[in-house]
Design an enzyme around this catalytic site. Structure first.
Site, PDB file in Angstrom:
ATOM      1  N   ARG A  82       0.835  -1.209   0.000  1.00  0.00           N
ATOM      2  CA  ARG A  82       0.000   0.000   0.000  1.00  0.00           C
ATOM      3  C   ARG A  82       0.865   1.252   0.000  1.00  0.00           C
ATOM      4  O   ARG A  82       0.543   2.246  -0.666  1.00  0.00           O
ATOM      5  CB  ARG A  82      -0.941  -0.035   1.202  1.00  0.00           C
ATOM      6  CG  ARG A  82      -2.084   0.941   1.102  1.00  0.00           C
ATOM      7  CD  ARG A  82      -3.139   0.688   2.156  1.00  0.00           C
ATOM      8  NE  ARG A  82      -2.619   0.836   3.506  1.00  0.00           N
ATOM      9  CZ  ARG A  82      -3.319   0.580   4.611  1.00  0.00           C
ATOM     10  NH1 ARG A  82      -4.557   0.146   4.535  1.00  0.00           N
ATOM     11  NH2 ARG A  82      -2.776   0.747   5.806  1.00  0.00           N
ATOM     12  N   LYS A 184      -2.754   6.456   1.266  1.00  0.00           N
ATOM     13  CA  LYS A 184      -2.610   6.897   2.657  1.00  0.00           C
ATOM     14  C   LYS A 184      -1.696   8.113   2.689  1.00  0.00           C
ATOM     15  O   LYS A 184      -0.499   8.000   2.950  1.00  0.00           O
ATOM     16  CB  LYS A 184      -2.054   5.741   3.498  1.00  0.00           C
ATOM     17  CG  LYS A 184      -2.666   5.689   4.882  1.00  0.00           C
ATOM     18  CD  LYS A 184      -2.436   4.368   5.568  1.00  0.00           C
ATOM     19  CE  LYS A 184      -2.823   4.467   7.017  1.00  0.00           C
ATOM     20  NZ  LYS A 184      -4.276   4.526   7.250  1.00  0.00           N
ATOM     21  N   GLU A 220     -16.461   6.120   3.568  1.00  0.00           N
ATOM     22  CA  GLU A 220     -15.830   5.687   4.822  1.00  0.00           C
ATOM     23  C   GLU A 220     -15.813   6.836   5.812  1.00  0.00           C
ATOM     24  O   GLU A 220     -16.435   7.871   5.572  1.00  0.00           O
ATOM     25  CB  GLU A 220     -14.431   5.139   4.554  1.00  0.00           C
ATOM     26  CG  GLU A 220     -13.459   6.130   3.921  1.00  0.00           C
ATOM     27  CD  GLU A 220     -12.024   5.599   3.891  1.00  0.00           C
ATOM     28  OE1 GLU A 220     -11.585   4.950   4.859  1.00  0.00           O
ATOM     29  OE2 GLU A 220     -11.332   5.854   2.898  1.00  0.00           O
TER      30      GLU A 220
HETATM   31  C1  LIG Z   1      -5.423   3.747   7.506  1.00  0.00           C
HETATM   32  C2  LIG Z   1      -6.799   4.018   7.088  1.00  0.00           C
HETATM   33  C3  LIG Z   1      -7.836   3.074   7.249  1.00  0.00           C
HETATM   34  C4  LIG Z   1      -7.648   1.766   7.958  1.00  0.00           C
HETATM   35  O1  LIG Z   1      -6.737   0.916   7.333  1.00  0.00           O
HETATM   36  P1  LIG Z   1      -6.074  -0.298   8.103  1.00  0.00           P
HETATM   37  O2  LIG Z   1      -5.103  -0.842   7.122  1.00  0.00           O
HETATM   38  O3  LIG Z   1      -7.145  -1.269   8.433  1.00  0.00           O
HETATM   39  O4  LIG Z   1      -5.444   0.274   9.334  1.00  0.00           O
HETATM   40  C5  LIG Z   1      -9.099   3.401   6.766  1.00  0.00           C
HETATM   41  N1  LIG Z   1      -9.351   4.592   6.169  1.00  0.00           N
HETATM   42  C6  LIG Z   1      -8.389   5.520   6.013  1.00  0.00           C
HETATM   43  C7  LIG Z   1      -8.730   6.805   5.362  1.00  0.00           C
HETATM   44  C8  LIG Z   1      -7.085   5.259   6.468  1.00  0.00           C
HETATM   45  O5  LIG Z   1      -6.148   6.204   6.313  1.00  0.00           O
END
Ligand SMILES: *Cc1c(COP(=O)(O)O)cnc(C)c1O
Length: 341
Positions: A82, A184, A220
């Site tokens: 990722r 991210k 989300e």
């Molecule tokens: C990091 C993150 C998540 C959760 O991801 P995980 O890999 O399960 O920790 C969900 N949404 C956003 C916007 C994120 O930055």
């Protein structure tokens, strides 16, 4: 190795400086060898790409002690992949995935004294990140970068039980269509701060973001993916190009199908459907699943049948199974648990 004298059960989620961090620098088109260092500060140009144009992305994962005493991380290969995807979208040179895994392991091992003991509920949070470190004034990718991994011990997410959250439908968007919602990047968080401060001031725990183009579909929250349970025990999770692909959510989908024998639908979820769901949870590394009890859309309240006192039964089963796998109480699928020592 003697553990640090920390009150693990009462640790919060804040930065606690640990002994070592991993640093590698990119210059003249290549990453250097990298090393563990003690200095927790970063000195860069006032004109660095990260400071002027937010050229940075990050990852988040946990190291913890399993029931049989090993220190492990959970699916760190997915964090490596990722971060690679995030770097590619931001014109940042990729830090090789194999080296990412080594850097995480080395940093955790060097801070072993801060890895909380099994059963404490606390974990060692691991934060890998990359940023443009050289001066950039005309808008362009930086020429130099730093990759860094630090760790910080964090307390149990649910102190005294998981209390369901109240969230609201946000009037702000977190991601543009064809933007950067799927990576991210710090920039996605900077723009969410106003919305979350406003939500907290108005008594809500989180924002539910809808798809920015039509505002009809569930995306989300600021930092966690949604997972819904239908009244006939199916799992439904939203699919969209602007959702950050949560590793926890993807793992829960596998747990639902392969461990609990549940049907899973990964598809567009209309906000209009939400009123008919039985349970709702937020998935992310920090909490695994936080139950949602109430969703408020401009004064119109949707109260999930699971209520405001505890996790819904299916959410609880998912939570117990995944945390059981993580802690070594339940056999994990091949490759999920990465043993550091
Ligand atoms: C990091 C993150 C998540 C959760 O991801 P995980 O890999 O399960 O920790 C969900 N949404 C956003 C916007 C994120 O930055």
């Amino acid at each position: 190795m003697e553990k640090k004298n920390i009150d693990w059960a009462n640790l919060g989620f804040g930065y606690v400086q640990t002994d070592k961090r991993y640093v590698a620098n990119y210059k003249d088109g290549a990453w250097d060898d990298g090393a563990l260092i003690s200095d927790s500060t970063v000195t860069i140009s006032e004109c660095a790409g990260v400071l002027q144009y937010a050229q940075t992305c990050f990852e988040g994962l946990k190291a913890y002690t399993t029931e049989d005493g090993h220190i492990v991380t959970f699916r760190p290969d997915l964090n490596a992949a990722r971060l690679k995807a995030s770097c590619e979208r931001l014109e940042i040179p990729v830090f090789p995935e194999e080296r990412f895994l080594e850097a995480v392991s080395e940093t955790v091992a060097a801070n072993e004294a801060y890895v909380p003991p099994y059963g404490s509920g606390a974990t060692l949070y691991v934060r890998p990140f990359i940023f443009g470190s050289s001066a950039v004034i005309g808008v362009a990718p930086a020429a130099e970068y730093q990759f860094r991994v630090f760790t910080t011990p964090v307390g149990p997410y649910f102190k005294g039980g998981a209390k369901p959250l109240t969230i609201r439908v946000s009037d702000f968007d977190r991601a543009a269509p064809h933007g950067t919602g799927h990576i991210k990047a710090g920039l996605n968080y900077a723009m969410s701060l106003y919305a979350i401060v406003d939500a907290h001031q108005k008594g809500f725990d989180e924002n539910m973001y809808l798809d920015p183009a039509t505002r009809t579909k569930v995306e989300e929250t600021g930092g966690a993916n949604f997972l819904f349970v239908t009244k006939d025990n199916k799992i439904v999770t939203p699919k969209s190009d602007s959702i950050l692909p949560s590793i926890t959510r993807r793992s829960l989908v596998t747990v639902a199908k392969d461990y609990l024998g549940l049907e899973v639908e990964e598809r567009e979820v209309l906000f209009d459907e939400v009123k008919d769901f039985a349970e709702c949870g937020l998935c992310g590394t920090a909490a695994v699943i936080s139950p949602v009890g109430k969703i408020v859309d401009h004064g119109n309240e949707i109260c999930l049948p699971s209520g405001m006192t505890e996790m819904g039964p299916v959410t609880k089963k998912l939570y117990d199974t995944l945390t059981g796998i993580q802690m070594g109480r339940i056999e994990a699928p091949e490759g999920w648990i990465h043993v550091i020592k």
